[in-house]
Design a protein around this motif. Sequence first.
Motif, PDB file in Angstrom:
ATOM      1  N   ASN A  86     -41.598 -45.427 -73.252  1.00  9.14           N
ATOM      2  CA  ASN A  86     -42.585 -44.910 -72.674  1.00  9.14           C
ATOM      3  C   ASN A  86     -42.250 -43.283 -72.268  1.00  9.14           C
ATOM      4  O   ASN A  86     -41.762 -43.436 -70.925  1.00  9.14           O
ATOM      5  CB  ASN A  86     -43.182 -45.711 -71.602  1.00  9.14           C
ATOM      6  CG  ASN A  86     -43.846 -46.953 -72.084  1.00  9.14           C
ATOM      7  OD1 ASN A  86     -44.844 -46.867 -72.802  1.00  9.14           O
ATOM      8  ND2 ASN A  86     -43.561 -48.100 -71.240  1.00  9.14           N
ATOM      9  N   PRO A  87     -42.024 -42.474 -73.110  1.00 11.15           N
ATOM     10  CA  PRO A  87     -41.681 -41.037 -72.688  1.00 11.15           C
ATOM     11  C   PRO A  87     -42.612 -40.550 -71.660  1.00 11.15           C
ATOM     12  O   PRO A  87     -42.084 -39.727 -70.768  1.00 11.15           O
ATOM     13  CB  PRO A  87     -41.635 -40.328 -74.123  1.00 11.15           C
ATOM     14  CG  PRO A  87     -42.749 -40.939 -74.796  1.00 11.15           C
ATOM     15  CD  PRO A  87     -42.521 -42.624 -74.540  1.00 11.15           C
ATOM     16  N   GLU A  88     -43.797 -40.505 -71.693  1.00 13.31           N
ATOM     17  CA  GLU A  88     -44.750 -40.059 -70.646  1.00 13.31           C
ATOM     18  C   GLU A  88     -44.497 -40.470 -69.299  1.00 13.31           C
ATOM     19  O   GLU A  88     -44.631 -39.775 -68.248  1.00 13.31           O
ATOM     20  CB  GLU A  88     -46.230 -40.389 -70.917  1.00 13.31           C
ATOM     21  CG  GLU A  88     -46.637 -39.592 -72.349  1.00 13.31           C
ATOM     22  CD  GLU A  88     -46.450 -40.844 -73.561  1.00 13.31           C
ATOM     23  OE1 GLU A  88     -45.845 -41.526 -73.248  1.00 13.31           O
ATOM     24  OE2 GLU A  88     -46.803 -40.310 -74.433  1.00 13.31           O
ATOM     25  N   GLU A  89     -44.304 -41.878 -69.215  1.00 14.25           N
ATOM     26  CA  GLU A  89     -44.074 -42.515 -67.978  1.00 14.25           C
ATOM     27  C   GLU A  89     -42.675 -41.789 -67.601  1.00 14.25           C
ATOM     28  O   GLU A  89     -42.512 -41.713 -66.236  1.00 14.25           O
ATOM     29  CB  GLU A  89     -43.845 -44.033 -67.988  1.00 14.25           C
ATOM     30  CG  GLU A  89     -45.078 -44.648 -68.100  1.00 14.25           C
ATOM     31  CD  GLU A  89     -45.036 -46.173 -68.229  1.00 14.25           C
ATOM     32  OE1 GLU A  89     -43.919 -46.726 -67.894  1.00 14.25           O
ATOM     33  OE2 GLU A  89     -45.826 -46.772 -68.347  1.00 14.25           O
ATOM     34  N   HIS A  90     -41.570 -41.751 -68.274  1.00 15.24           N
ATOM     35  CA  HIS A  90     -40.407 -41.131 -67.764  1.00 15.24           C
ATOM     36  C   HIS A  90     -40.450 -39.698 -67.256  1.00 15.24           C
ATOM     37  O   HIS A  90     -39.857 -39.257 -66.440  1.00 15.24           O
ATOM     38  CB  HIS A  90     -39.368 -41.178 -69.062  1.00 15.24           C
ATOM     39  CG  HIS A  90     -38.050 -40.530 -68.588  1.00 15.24           C
ATOM     40  ND1 HIS A  90     -37.046 -41.086 -68.027  1.00 15.24           N
ATOM     41  CD2 HIS A  90     -37.681 -39.185 -68.880  1.00 15.24           C
ATOM     42  CE1 HIS A  90     -36.057 -40.347 -68.052  1.00 15.24           C
ATOM     43  NE2 HIS A  90     -36.186 -39.278 -68.533  1.00 15.24           N
ATOM     44  N   ALA A 104     -42.334 -40.129 -63.680  1.00 16.87           N
ATOM     45  CA  ALA A 104     -41.397 -40.522 -62.820  1.00 16.87           C
ATOM     46  C   ALA A 104     -40.347 -39.711 -62.233  1.00 16.87           C
ATOM     47  O   ALA A 104     -39.846 -39.795 -61.101  1.00 16.87           O
ATOM     48  CB  ALA A 104     -40.818 -41.805 -63.189  1.00 16.87           C
ATOM     49  N   ASN A 105     -39.834 -38.699 -63.341  1.00 20.68           N
ATOM     50  CA  ASN A 105     -38.752 -37.875 -62.970  1.00 20.68           C
ATOM     51  C   ASN A 105     -39.286 -36.429 -62.692  1.00 20.68           C
ATOM     52  O   ASN A 105     -38.555 -35.738 -62.606  1.00 20.68           O
ATOM     53  CB  ASN A 105     -37.690 -37.926 -64.047  1.00 20.68           C
ATOM     54  CG  ASN A 105     -36.841 -39.318 -64.236  1.00 20.68           C
ATOM     55  OD1 ASN A 105     -36.049 -39.667 -63.480  1.00 20.68           O
ATOM     56  ND2 ASN A 105     -37.505 -40.116 -64.996  1.00 20.68           N
ATOM     57  N   ASN A 154     -38.014 -53.334 -74.894  1.00 19.23           N
ATOM     58  CA  ASN A 154     -38.157 -52.441 -73.873  1.00 19.23           C
ATOM     59  C   ASN A 154     -38.890 -51.388 -74.319  1.00 19.23           C
ATOM     60  O   ASN A 154     -38.499 -50.552 -75.363  1.00 19.23           O
ATOM     61  CB  ASN A 154     -36.621 -51.824 -73.560  1.00 19.23           C
ATOM     62  CG  ASN A 154     -36.530 -50.643 -72.708  1.00 19.23           C
ATOM     63  OD1 ASN A 154     -37.468 -50.715 -71.811  1.00 19.23           O
ATOM     64  ND2 ASN A 154     -35.682 -49.656 -72.815  1.00 19.23           N
ATOM     65  N   ASN A 201     -38.592 -33.567 -72.159  1.00 19.58           N
ATOM     66  CA  ASN A 201     -37.303 -34.229 -72.396  1.00 19.58           C
ATOM     67  C   ASN A 201     -37.298 -34.499 -73.878  1.00 19.58           C
ATOM     68  O   ASN A 201     -38.215 -34.743 -74.483  1.00 19.58           O
ATOM     69  CB  ASN A 201     -37.291 -35.387 -71.610  1.00 19.58           C
ATOM     70  CG  ASN A 201     -35.830 -36.148 -71.417  1.00 19.58           C
ATOM     71  OD1 ASN A 201     -35.056 -35.267 -71.044  1.00 19.58           O
ATOM     72  ND2 ASN A 201     -35.495 -37.273 -71.995  1.00 19.58           N
ATOM     73  N   TRP A 225     -35.314 -37.281 -76.502  1.00 21.45           N
ATOM     74  CA  TRP A 225     -34.766 -38.490 -76.695  1.00 21.45           C
ATOM     75  C   TRP A 225     -34.109 -38.237 -78.105  1.00 21.45           C
ATOM     76  O   TRP A 225     -34.737 -38.209 -79.055  1.00 21.45           O
ATOM     77  CB  TRP A 225     -35.517 -39.809 -76.734  1.00 21.45           C
ATOM     78  CG  TRP A 225     -36.155 -40.047 -75.276  1.00 21.45           C
ATOM     79  CD1 TRP A 225     -35.560 -41.090 -74.451  1.00 21.45           C
ATOM     80  CD2 TRP A 225     -37.051 -39.434 -74.631  1.00 21.45           C
ATOM     81  NE1 TRP A 225     -36.095 -40.997 -73.331  1.00 21.45           N
ATOM     82  CE2 TRP A 225     -37.205 -40.049 -73.191  1.00 21.45           C
ATOM     83  CE3 TRP A 225     -38.035 -38.393 -74.847  1.00 21.45           C
ATOM     84  CZ2 TRP A 225     -38.087 -39.706 -72.286  1.00 21.45           C
ATOM     85  CZ3 TRP A 225     -38.831 -38.023 -73.743  1.00 21.45           C
ATOM     86  CH2 TRP A 225     -39.083 -38.587 -72.472  1.00 21.45           C
TER      87      TRP A 225
END
Length: 398
Positions: A275-279, A282-283, A272, A288, A290
């Motif tokens: 991809n923090p940038e995508e998160h 997308a949100n 998996n 954020n 982790w």
Amino acid sequence: MSRDKRKQIIQDIEKKRDSKVITYITSDRANLQVMISHDVVSIIHDHILMLKEEARAKLDLFIYSRGGASDVPWTLVSMFREYCHEGSFSVLIPYRAHSAATVISLGADEILMTKKAELGPIDATMTTGPYNPTEGDTRNRLPVSVEDVTGYFSLLDRFGCERADEKMKGFEQLTNKVHPLALGAVSRLLEETKLVGLRLLNTRAKPFSEEENHEIIRKLSSEVYSHSHTINRTEAIKYLGLKQVRNAEDATLENDLWSLYLEYRDMFQLENPFNPEEHLVANNLEENTWDNLNLACIESADRLDVCRKSIRVKRLRQVPPTINLNLTNIQFPVINLPNLQPNMNPQQIQALVQQMANATMQQILNTAVQNAINELMKSLPQIGFEHVSLNSGWVKEA
């Protein structure tokens, strides 16, 4: 991610092998990779010391890693040799054991490999360093690999550059792009890795001949022309000459080794990508955090150590020299005055109204300003992301 399940599999392997098993896993999860490093040696030593003296006679290292520091293999294998009986140190490979993990395996008396198990070449790569070339106009340092350098000189030979002056001119062209000290560091690192590999092969209870050992190292360090090339057990035996490789199913360990790997795969979310940038995109988030991301672990039946870190990622915005906040849409509420006394004079009523208005207006202004700032930041052009690592390190969990 069950510690109990992993512990049971480890104990099953120990029963079949009449040994004690220590596992060492480093994450190769996309965008969250870590490498073999010096900090693990003392922790693995603690795991060995927890065993009764008679139980240290036969030790197995279960390993999954893409590689790491070139001088760790000698320290690690030498430590195992100090405790186990002669000929009783083995490496168990369920899947990937590349680069430095391959060098560790060279020092084993026995290498048990599943059908999916992989070794890798031991050519050196300088991933970072003050003399590594930079990427364009950025400060990002590019890696320098032995295979790229040797490939360049092989290309010169192929095009007929055989005289010393021609090769010197080719070298000068290379040093215009790569600092000579970076090239020297890569060469030194390769020679160190080859020397460690030879020394580890000679630590085996039944070492091969000097000629065989040199041939194994030559093939691993220079004949495999891609660092990403994987070496399965058949190639390890027939091409490299690693006659200590043994099929896991011959020891009835195929299912156990693979099941234990699957537990670690789930624990580290290896399939998996992180991809923090995508998160954030997308949100629709500005930042954020982790928490407690798994990076590596060392585990035995009696103990578990895990290396983790937290990562905070936020968008970087281009802030203009002047900012105007629009607060024209503030909604002012009706102010209700509580419990007015019938004998209050106008001055007292004015003071009460002023007090209530100040308290209400301050709260409204604070909220309005914060909302305006949030909307402004979202409207500014994005120029990248900032990554901050927090609370990284090893923790003894069991």
